[in-house]
Design a protein around this motif. Structure first.
Motif, mmCIF file in Angstrom:
data_model
loop_
_atom_site.group_PDB
_atom_site.id
_atom_site.type_symbol
_atom_site.label_atom_id
_atom_site.label_comp_id
_atom_site.label_asym_id
_atom_site.label_seq_id
_atom_site.Cartn_x
_atom_site.Cartn_y
_atom_site.Cartn_z
ATOM 1 N N MET A 1 0.851 -1.180 0.000
ATOM 2 C CA MET A 1 0.000 0.000 0.000
ATOM 3 C C MET A 1 0.891 1.235 0.000
ATOM 4 O O MET A 1 1.844 1.322 0.760
ATOM 5 N N SER A 2 0.554 2.184 -0.827
ATOM 6 C CA SER A 2 1.321 3.422 -0.877
ATOM 7 C C SER A 2 1.056 4.239 0.390
ATOM 8 O O SER A 2 0.064 4.024 1.097
ATOM 9 N N ILE A 3 1.935 5.179 0.657
ATOM 10 C CA ILE A 3 1.742 6.048 1.820
ATOM 11 C C ILE A 3 0.493 6.902 1.631
ATOM 12 O O ILE A 3 -0.277 7.104 2.571
ATOM 13 N N LYS A 4 0.260 7.356 0.420
ATOM 14 C CA LYS A 4 -0.951 8.136 0.137
ATOM 15 C C LYS A 4 -2.191 7.307 0.466
ATOM 16 O O LYS A 4 -3.131 7.806 1.096
ATOM 17 N N ASP A 5 -2.192 6.056 0.072
ATOM 18 C CA ASP A 5 -3.328 5.179 0.370
ATOM 19 C C ASP A 5 -3.470 4.941 1.869
ATOM 20 O O ASP A 5 -4.586 4.894 2.399
ATOM 21 N N ALA A 6 -2.355 4.788 2.571
ATOM 22 C CA ALA A 6 -2.389 4.579 4.024
ATOM 23 C C ALA A 6 -2.952 5.806 4.727
ATOM 24 O O ALA A 6 -3.784 5.680 5.639
ATOM 25 N N ILE A 7 -2.522 6.997 4.308
ATOM 26 C CA ILE A 7 -3.035 8.240 4.890
ATOM 27 C C ILE A 7 -4.540 8.335 4.650
ATOM 28 O O ILE A 7 -5.318 8.609 5.570
ATOM 29 N N SER A 9 -6.708 5.958 3.996
ATOM 30 C CA SER A 9 -7.417 4.916 4.735
ATOM 31 C C SER A 9 -7.540 5.250 6.221
ATOM 32 O O SER A 9 -8.633 5.156 6.808
ATOM 33 N N LYS A 10 -6.446 5.642 6.843
ATOM 34 C CA LYS A 10 -6.466 5.948 8.275
ATOM 35 C C LYS A 10 -7.390 7.120 8.595
ATOM 36 O O LYS A 10 -8.161 7.067 9.557
ATOM 37 N N LEU A 11 -7.308 8.181 7.804
ATOM 38 C CA LEU A 11 -8.150 9.353 8.064
ATOM 39 C C LEU A 11 -9.621 9.048 7.795
ATOM 40 O O LEU A 11 -10.495 9.503 8.533
ATOM 41 N N THR A 12 -9.897 8.240 6.779
ATOM 42 C CA THR A 12 -11.275 7.862 6.465
ATOM 43 C C THR A 12 -11.871 7.015 7.586
ATOM 44 O O THR A 12 -12.990 7.273 8.042
ATOM 45 N N GLN A 13 -11.128 6.044 8.047
ATOM 46 C CA GLN A 13 -11.630 5.153 9.095
ATOM 47 C C GLN A 13 -11.835 5.883 10.418
ATOM 48 O O GLN A 13 -12.823 5.648 11.112
ATOM 49 N N ALA A 14 -10.925 6.749 10.777
ATOM 50 C CA ALA A 14 -10.982 7.394 12.092
ATOM 51 C C ALA A 14 -11.884 8.621 12.138
ATOM 52 O O ALA A 14 -12.477 8.899 13.182
ATOM 53 N N LEU A 15 -11.991 9.350 11.031
ATOM 54 C CA LEU A 15 -12.676 10.636 11.055
ATOM 55 C C LEU A 15 -13.970 10.690 10.247
ATOM 56 O O LEU A 15 -14.703 11.671 10.342
ATOM 57 N N SER A 16 -14.242 9.682 9.440
ATOM 58 C CA SER A 16 -15.431 9.685 8.573
ATOM 59 C C SER A 16 -15.615 11.049 7.912
ATOM 60 O O SER A 16 -16.658 11.710 8.082
ATOM 61 N N PRO A 17 -14.626 11.516 7.177
ATOM 62 C CA PRO A 17 -14.689 12.880 6.626
ATOM 63 C C PRO A 17 -15.779 13.045 5.573
ATOM 64 O O PRO A 17 -16.102 12.108 4.851
ATOM 65 N N VAL A 18 -16.308 14.266 5.504
ATOM 66 C CA VAL A 18 -17.236 14.612 4.431
ATOM 67 C C VAL A 18 -16.448 15.078 3.208
ATOM 68 O O VAL A 18 -16.987 15.095 2.103
ATOM 69 N N VAL A 45 -2.742 17.694 2.806
ATOM 70 C CA VAL A 45 -3.986 17.021 3.182
ATOM 71 C C VAL A 45 -5.030 18.057 3.571
ATOM 72 O O VAL A 45 -4.764 18.950 4.378
ATOM 73 N N LYS A 46 -6.212 17.911 2.991
ATOM 74 C CA LYS A 46 -7.360 18.721 3.375
ATOM 75 C C LYS A 46 -8.434 17.755 3.850
ATOM 76 O O LYS A 46 -8.830 16.846 3.114
ATOM 77 N N VAL A 47 -8.871 17.933 5.097
ATOM 78 C CA VAL A 47 -9.887 17.045 5.660
ATOM 79 C C VAL A 47 -10.955 17.869 6.359
ATOM 80 O O VAL A 47 -10.651 18.794 7.114
ATOM 81 N N VAL A 48 -12.210 17.558 6.050
ATOM 82 C CA VAL A 48 -13.358 18.201 6.675
ATOM 83 C C VAL A 48 -14.150 17.094 7.366
ATOM 84 O O VAL A 48 -14.563 16.126 6.721
ATOM 85 N N SER A 49 -14.322 17.231 8.683
ATOM 86 C CA SER A 49 -14.969 16.176 9.452
ATOM 87 C C SER A 49 -15.720 16.749 10.647
ATOM 88 O O SER A 49 -15.271 17.705 11.285
ATOM 89 N N LEU A 67 -2.986 10.127 14.381
ATOM 90 C CA LEU A 67 -3.448 9.087 13.468
ATOM 91 C C LEU A 67 -2.378 8.679 12.465
ATOM 92 O O LEU A 67 -2.321 7.530 12.039
ATOM 93 N N LEU A 68 -1.534 9.637 12.088
ATOM 94 C CA LEU A 68 -0.510 9.382 11.070
ATOM 95 C C LEU A 68 0.890 9.263 11.673
ATOM 96 O O LEU A 68 1.883 9.460 10.979
ATOM 97 N N ALA A 69 0.972 8.916 12.948
ATOM 98 C CA ALA A 69 2.262 8.865 13.651
ATOM 99 C C ALA A 69 3.270 7.951 12.960
ATOM 100 O O ALA A 69 4.449 8.299 12.833
#
Length: 88
Positions: A1-7, A9-18, A45-49, A67-69
């Protein structure tokens, strides 16, 4: 898995971003500190949650950094971050 994909995935699972945008900007930093052959060193990274509602900017950034430690301790050299609650 690429780092972009890992980032992503982790943000999606933990934050359920819109809204979530993860951009590998490593090519813009070629030759600068932290850059490595193969990229995946500099991200924007731009995240809205809803998870960010009522939290300060510092608290939001700490949440994402926690989350991205693993990624930040490894290959990722720089993370430009916009973390907002919906409607901001």
């Amino acid at each position: 898995m690429s780092i972009k994909d890992a980032i992503t995935s982790k943000l999606t699972q933990a934050l359920s971003p819109v809204e979530l945008t993860v951009i590998d900007e490593s090519d813009h930093h070629r030759g600068h500190g932290g850059w490595r052959e193969g990229g995946e060193t500099h991200f924007n990274v731009k995240v809205v949650s809803d998870a960010f509602a009522g939290k300060s900017r510092v608290e939001r950034h700490r949440m994402v950094n926690a989350l991205l430690a693993d990624e930040l301790a490894g290959r990722v050299h720089a993370l430009a971050l916009s973390a907002k609650a919906p409607g901001e």
